[in-house]
Design an enzyme around this catalytic site. Sequence first.
Site, mmCIF file in Angstrom:
data_model
loop_
_atom_site.group_PDB
_atom_site.id
_atom_site.type_symbol
_atom_site.label_atom_id
_atom_site.label_comp_id
_atom_site.label_asym_id
_atom_site.label_seq_id
_atom_site.Cartn_x
_atom_site.Cartn_y
_atom_site.Cartn_z
ATOM 1 N N GLU A 64 2.024 6.621 -11.012
ATOM 2 C CA GLU A 64 1.725 7.433 -9.828
ATOM 3 C C GLU A 64 1.195 6.612 -8.660
ATOM 4 O O GLU A 64 1.425 6.936 -7.500
ATOM 5 C CB GLU A 64 0.706 8.531 -10.180
ATOM 6 N N ASN B 187 -2.586 7.329 -18.187
ATOM 7 C CA ASN B 187 -2.100 6.912 -16.864
ATOM 8 C C ASN B 187 -3.196 6.996 -15.813
ATOM 9 O O ASN B 187 -3.288 6.148 -14.923
ATOM 10 C CB ASN B 187 -0.905 7.762 -16.443
ATOM 11 N N VAL C 241 6.030 12.146 -18.110
ATOM 12 C CA VAL C 241 4.641 11.864 -17.723
ATOM 13 C C VAL C 241 4.316 10.391 -17.937
ATOM 14 O O VAL C 241 3.673 9.740 -17.111
ATOM 15 C CB VAL C 241 3.669 12.776 -18.505
ATOM 16 N N ALA C 242 4.796 9.838 -19.067
ATOM 17 C CA ALA C 242 4.500 8.446 -19.394
ATOM 18 C C ALA C 242 5.169 7.474 -18.426
ATOM 19 O O ALA C 242 4.659 6.396 -18.148
ATOM 20 C CB ALA C 242 4.964 8.151 -20.819
ATOM 21 N N ASP D 199 -3.458 3.421 -14.276
ATOM 22 C CA ASP D 199 -2.496 3.282 -13.166
ATOM 23 C C ASP D 199 -3.132 3.122 -11.793
ATOM 24 O O ASP D 199 -2.422 2.844 -10.828
ATOM 25 C CB ASP D 199 -1.552 4.498 -13.126
ATOM 26 N N ASP E 103 2.972 -25.106 19.010
ATOM 27 C CA ASP E 103 2.568 -25.799 20.222
ATOM 28 C C ASP E 103 1.521 -26.838 19.848
ATOM 29 O O ASP E 103 0.915 -26.775 18.777
ATOM 30 C CB ASP E 103 2.001 -24.777 21.215
ATOM 31 N N ILE F 217 5.744 7.721 -15.267
ATOM 32 C CA ILE F 217 5.393 7.799 -13.848
ATOM 33 C C ILE F 217 4.202 6.902 -13.502
ATOM 34 O O ILE F 217 3.077 7.215 -13.863
ATOM 35 C CB ILE F 217 5.074 9.265 -13.456
#
Length: 907
Positions: free
Chosen positions: A297, A737, A292-293, A741, A339, A295
């Site tokens: 997400e 998270n 879990v830690a 996150d 150009d 990831i």
Amino acid sequence: MTNKKMLLSRKKKVDKYWALSGETIINLYSTDATKGLTKEEAATRLMQYGSNSIATVKSGQPLLILLRQFTNPFILLLAIATIFSFFFKEWLDAFAILIVMILNIMIGFWMEYQAHRSMEALKKMSVVSVRVIRDGKMMEIKSELLVPGDLLFAESGDMVTADARIINFNQLQVDESTLSGESFPVDKHQHELPENTPLAERNNMLYKGTFVTKGNCLTVVVNTGMETELGKLAGIVQQAEQVATPLEKKVRYLSKKLIGITLGLIVIIFTGSIFYGTPITTVLKTAIALFVAAIPEGLPVVTTLVLSFGMLRMVKHNVIVKKLSAVETLGETEVICTDKTGTLTQNKIEVSLIQVENLSAHVMVNAAGTSMHWTENNSISGTTAYAHLCRISALCNTASYQPDGNKTHASGDPLEIALLKMIYASGIKPEDYQQQFIKTDEIPFSSETRIMATCHKSQDGDEFYYVAAKGAVEDILKHCTSVLDESGERHMDDEEREAWKGIATQHAQSGFRMLAFAYRETSKQEGSFLYNLTLAGIIGFTDPPRAGVMEAIKACKKAGIRVIMITGDHPETAKHIAVQLGIATPGEDVIIGSDMKPSDQLTVLDRKQWLKASVFARVSPEQKQHLVTVLQDAKKIVAMTGDGVNDAPALKKADIGIAMGLRGTQVAREAADMILKDDAFTAIVSAIRQGRIIFENIRKFVIFLLSGNLSELLVIAICALFNLPFQLFPLQILFINFMTDTMPALALGVSNSGDQIMQRKPYSPNTPIIDKKRWAAIFIYSFVITATTLGAVVTSHLMLHRNDEWNNLVYNNILFYTLIFSQLCQVLNMTFKREIAFHKTDVFRNKVVWYSITCCIIISLVAYWVSPVKSALGITVISWAEWGIISLYSILTAVIVRVLKKMRLTI
């Protein structure tokens, strides 16, 4: 029977339009051959036939986006953690992980959906327009509004947007490679063909998806949308998979690397825990916490959203980027091949110099084109040569210009508009010439010949034909055998021809763009009429540089980006502007197109000269492509501008093809990766800056995410290896998270870096998102966060609970909140500036960052007060002293990292 029903019944009987005459097609579709459809009838047919667009399977459909979330490896890891939690009857953790997984899926869905909406908005900005005749007037409409029976006009540079039968044409050639695979342009005509003629040989038809490369035509639209030949092949297009961009591939690689690190830590902890004799169920719960830690997400979706947001931000700088991959490449650009006319200059072309035999004068035409000021030799205006200059300018011209008081109505090439203004300022109406001389034939301008010529039949009693030609001085002189002076036409020898070239070169050195004008009168219509011309004179044009271009070129040099001017103008004119803008030095040589060999025939010395040169003049589109090849062979990332139909190969060949939005042809815009809405060079530099900012922002939030998640891994690993009793729960890690996150990462993704972003050399395309320096920084940041987080627990124990028994839940809560607030404070360190003061950084000045931090703090504190959440997270009462320790160590995280940055121990 109504027109609508008649049209339907006729269409069912006929589909071999190439076998019918133009008149039959017009009758079949109940269309007026000169006025076209009425607006009312067109609206009725649009309802009947639908939009002229290809129906495709949209990857941005909500259900598909939702299903894609379940293929995310991070979501799959969460699913595994949920299954294990259910297996061990950790019901609260299991349901909490499941809820967080669903929340992450919904957040991922929302962000990806928004990204697709952004892309759709960009597509609408680059919609193709077409010219049709309705109610007897030529008008411009969106291609989606075309209907069967419309009179469609197409010319060189246009993309064909429907299937149509040609009823009138002029030197028409079409590139049908997208449909038939034929690599050479196909000559077209209007005559009937046998019914069994195969698709590739139906030369009286235009098909959707092809391009007009030469000439022009008037056609009747016969099929639109899915009924077109391209529409019938749409199923093949729909089955094509979308290819991931290089940046997305880098993110995926990074994700896999992170999962590998996590698995490695799990193995270490598993081994250590068995050594301590920890029960297997506890070890597996720790493994779930580690999964879990580990990831991040939001990583893949935030990356896509930041890219699409950056593309929308570029629109504010008048840049439409058509592909996500182009955003990445922009930041890596090392050479800009640009150009001159309209990009470096204003494209506000005015007649400024007139030269006839033995006389020259500087002139100034007012903005409305109603008066002309002669600075000298105003006697030129009364000469026969000047009368011919005005006649040629009016006849050999496809632009339109109408002064109307203080307002003017103009369309067409700016140079041709300038010629019409000159005629009006002389007190003559160009339409008077056009009514007196009816055009019978035309040689359109091309980049190969650099000449435009027309043939006209006089409508006066004394019938004759008048040939008018204009073009590059040296090219017009090749077709001239005489020159007009005060006494009339006299023979021109090679010596005088060279003298005229010298005069043009002398004026070009002062920055004038020079064109020659010639004519011939003949008694009969001729198939080939470009010979034995009489030179009437030459005209010089000025086009001042755009505001801000000089500063933009200086910014490019600071950023390690070379600017190369490529133009069809005279070498001296090109050099004058290049020196004026700081692109070239006065002593630098100009490479001329006539001296350029194909890239596969170049010697080593030739390549060195090309790589050193900053100005290329009299260059053809094919030679542009050779230059791109040479630069790419030297491992340069090249951006190339273009506007003409023949520029398409060079635009495709370049790493970044840039088409002009105002004067660019549809072919150029289709081939390009990005479009400049205002044709300005400064917009290219702004786009490159945005490309660099996007890459740096992605680096910022990736470093932030990984350092935060790695600190969580280290805290869990240390607690497990030393058998500490205040280990974080899986549900707490999910909450951390969830806080850190998404919102802070998104906020970092929209930071606006300072000027330093354009003071470094471009990165190599192979540069990873996280290089060795940044991996080192991630580990340093995570070690600091881990140390301060555990330090808060130790300090609390020593200062507040030395004589008490270990209150594991209190220590767990201190660990929990310090980890949250430390990561939030660490957001302020996500800058590549080394100032000790926070307020001088771009991140500190980013309001969105402060909104996200504030929001996360509020949610974290609400969790402390709301009983059900408090209970689920295992939160207990924390004293004010303990809150002070949490705050102190959280702030200390940011301060320590800032000091390390200042000491150059990390980036």
